[in-house]
Design a protein around this motif. Structure first.
Motif, PDB file in Angstrom:
ATOM      1  N   LEU A   1       0.840  -1.194   0.000  1.00 16.66           N
ATOM      2  CA  LEU A   1       0.000   0.000   0.000  1.00 16.66           C
ATOM      3  C   LEU A   1       0.874   1.243   0.000  1.00 16.66           C
ATOM      4  CD1 LEU A   1      -2.657  -1.056   2.670  1.00 16.66           C
ATOM      5  CD2 LEU A   1      -2.938  -1.059   0.187  1.00 16.66           C
ATOM      6  N   HIS A   2       0.414   2.254  -0.715  1.00 16.89           N
ATOM      7  CA  HIS A   2       1.150   3.520  -0.787  1.00 16.89           C
ATOM      8  C   HIS A   2       0.185   4.678  -0.590  1.00 16.89           C
ATOM      9  CE1 HIS A   2      -0.629   4.100  -4.775  1.00 16.89           C
ATOM     10  NE2 HIS A   2      -0.231   2.869  -5.072  1.00 16.89           N
ATOM     11  N   GLY A   3       0.707   5.771  -0.118  1.00 19.19           N
ATOM     12  CA  GLY A   3      -0.117   6.945   0.110  1.00 19.19           C
ATOM     13  C   GLY A   3      -0.740   7.467  -1.172  1.00 19.19           C
ATOM     14  N   ALA A   4      -1.874   8.152  -1.027  1.00 19.37           N
ATOM     15  CA  ALA A   4      -2.588   8.689  -2.185  1.00 19.37           C
ATOM     16  C   ALA A   4      -3.480   9.834  -1.736  1.00 19.37           C
ATOM     17  CB  ALA A   4      -3.425   7.587  -2.844  1.00 19.37           C
ATOM     18  N   ARG A   5      -3.928  10.624  -2.694  1.00 22.75           N
ATOM     19  CA  ARG A   5      -4.940  11.645  -2.441  1.00 22.75           C
ATOM     20  C   ARG A   5      -6.287  11.076  -2.865  1.00 22.75           C
ATOM     21  NH1 ARG A   5      -5.328  17.245  -1.674  1.00 22.75           N
ATOM     22  NH2 ARG A   5      -3.051  17.437  -1.809  1.00 22.75           N
ATOM     23  N   ILE A   6      -7.251  11.072  -1.954  1.00 27.60           N
ATOM     24  CA  ILE A   6      -8.557  10.451  -2.191  1.00 27.60           C
ATOM     25  C   ILE A   6      -9.644  11.463  -1.877  1.00 27.60           C
ATOM     26  CG2 ILE A   6     -10.104   8.562  -1.537  1.00 27.60           C
ATOM     27  CD1 ILE A   6      -7.471   7.150  -0.466  1.00 27.60           C
ATOM     28  N   PHE A   7     -10.532  11.690  -2.818  1.00 27.17           N
ATOM     29  CA  PHE A   7     -11.695  12.558  -2.591  1.00 27.17           C
ATOM     30  C   PHE A   7     -12.938  11.685  -2.588  1.00 27.17           C
ATOM     31  CE2 PHE A   7     -15.246  15.245  -3.642  1.00 27.17           C
ATOM     32  CZ  PHE A   7     -14.981  16.433  -2.962  1.00 27.17           C
ATOM     33  N   LEU A   8     -13.654  11.673  -1.477  1.00 25.23           N
ATOM     34  CA  LEU A   8     -14.876  10.880  -1.380  1.00 25.23           C
ATOM     35  C   LEU A   8     -16.005  11.588  -2.109  1.00 25.23           C
ATOM     36  CD1 LEU A   8     -14.738   9.710   2.347  1.00 25.23           C
ATOM     37  CD2 LEU A   8     -13.970   8.496   0.302  1.00 25.23           C
TER      38      LEU A   8
END
Length: 422
Positions: free
Chosen positions: A152-159
């Motif tokens: 797993l790697h960091g990410a930008r997530i918009f719900l």
């Protein structure tokens, strides 16, 4: 099937102490498997969902012990095993094992979650978050396999929509991922803050909970140092406040964080309920003249969907019409036909619940289809003349700590008949 029997029409008095928050507990227990050390939780509510989650932990070789309100969990020898069926279907919160198993092992096989039937509750935002973190997701019949072959790697997530479940699940997966994860348009519920506090106290780096953006710097290990105390249950608190307003001759509700109930307390006061809000308790005076109000549920800090049903019986005492619009779960109306059996002047019109003044409720045989609808019938039974028998009362036990004992301490004539609650 279990049954709750209520001989109603008696004014209640005394005090009641609110237990730990169900919605915190059912997220923090799955979160505990992310730790590399034993974990201790206190103020854990005595509810059926806790025991169901403990059974699932046992399947993963994670022993746990629950005495009084202290739960000890030892995940040091945890094994990664599929959780495809059986217990997973018994409660909605089982889906938090998706995030925690993914965060711990890089893989999770979990069945579709169960829980209350209150309308569609899709998990597409959970899946979107897992994929953004590097996971591959496959559906196989009634279970989901989530796997991150490259980690797993960091990410930008918009719900796309505010979701408590998705917010929690993505936190659980991201907390031990490599790099930084930013989640936007997140839920802001106090239970999410409680979860983040638990994780941060073990070494996680989570910032921004309570705002619309959460930032997580992944860490390689989590280690518990001290016991974590679960916050008070705001839904249980709201339920007893409504009960006190409807049937009380003066009731003190203790162990409350009033700020978590701002929207609910505002509606009680708008109805004319006389409250004395103290530092960690609220005293509810006897009430006579109440007026109808309009309630529209919305994500926190708005009016909680879980409190619209417990408030409904109190609305029956108000002069004029009350209106409920549930924007979260519009299909949360299974309690309405049951209340009508008791003489309630209530109906659903064009997706709105319309509640008119009802002079008298009468005991009846009714069914608790789910937790909050069931407790709505319980409150109505306490208000009603005669005897109310609530079938499927085990649903109420899933969400309310020691409820029979607490009601009896308030001088309610109530009993529980059926298999052992836990």
């Amino acid at each position: 099937m279990a049954k709750m029997i209520i001989h109603g029409g008696t004014r209640l008095s005394g005090s009641v102490t609110i237990g730990g928050a169900k919605n915190s507990t059912v997220a923090i227990i799955p979160a505990a498997i992310l730790a590399d050390t034993p974990v201790t939780l206190d103020s854990v509510p005595q509810i059926k969902d806790v025991y169901n989650l403990m059974d699932m932990l046992q399947d993963m070789n994670v022993p746990s012990q629950f005495h009084d309100d202290v739960l000890q969990i030892d995940p040091t020898n945890i094994q990664s095993v599929p959780l495809p069926h059986g217990k997973v279907t018994s409660l909605r919160a089982s889906y938090y094992f998706m995030g925690s198993l993914l965060g711990r092992f890089g893989k999770a096989v979990v069945g579709f979650p169960g829980g209350d039937d209150i309308g569609p509750r899709p998990i597409d935002q959970h899946i979107k978050g897992f994929k953004a973190l590097g996971a591959e997701v496959h559906q196989d019949g009634s279970s989901i396999t989530i796997e991150a072959p490259n980690g797993l790697h960091g990410a930008r997530i918009f719900l796309d929509m505010i979701s408590v479940g998705a917010t929690i699940n993505i936190i659980l997966a991201a907390v031990r991922a490599q790099g930084t994860t930013i989640i936007e348009n997140v839920a802001r519920e106090p239970e999410i803050i409680d979860l983040a506090t638990f994780l941060n106290n073990m070494g996680a780096q989570i910032r921004g909970v309570g705002t619309q953006t959460i930032r997580i710097n992944g860490v390689p290990s989590l280690r518990a140092q001290n016991a974590h105390t679960i916050i008070p249950d705001r839904i249980e608190a709201g339920t007893y406040l409504a009960l006190a307003a409807a049937t009380g001759d003066g009731i003190l509700v203790k162990n409350i964080i009033a700020e978590h109930l701002d929207a609910f307390l505002a509606k009680l006061q708008e109805m004319g309920v006389n409250l004395d809000v103290r530092e960690d308790s609220i005293f509810v005076y006897p009430n006579n003249q109440l007026v109808g109000v309009k309630v529209k549920t919305s994500p926190y800090p708005g009016f909680a969907t879980d409190l619209q049903q417990p408030l409904t019986p109190l609305m029956l005492l108000a002069q004029g019409q009350s209106t409920i619009i549930d924007t979260i779960y519009p299909k949360r109306t299974r309690h309405i036909p049951e209340l009508i059996k008791m003489g309630a002047n209530i109906k659903v019109v064009d997706g709105q619940i319309l509640v008119d003044h009802t002079d008298q409720l009468t005991g009846a045989h009714v069914t608790a289809g789910e937790i909050r609808g069931g407790v709505s019938l319980m409150l109505a039974g306490l208000m009603a003349q005669g005897t109310t028998e609530i079938e499927q009362a085990e649903n109420i036990m899933r969400g309310y700590d020691c409820i029979i004992t607490k009601l009896q301490n308030l001088k309610a004539d109530v009993s529980y008949v059926g298999p052992e609650v836990f």
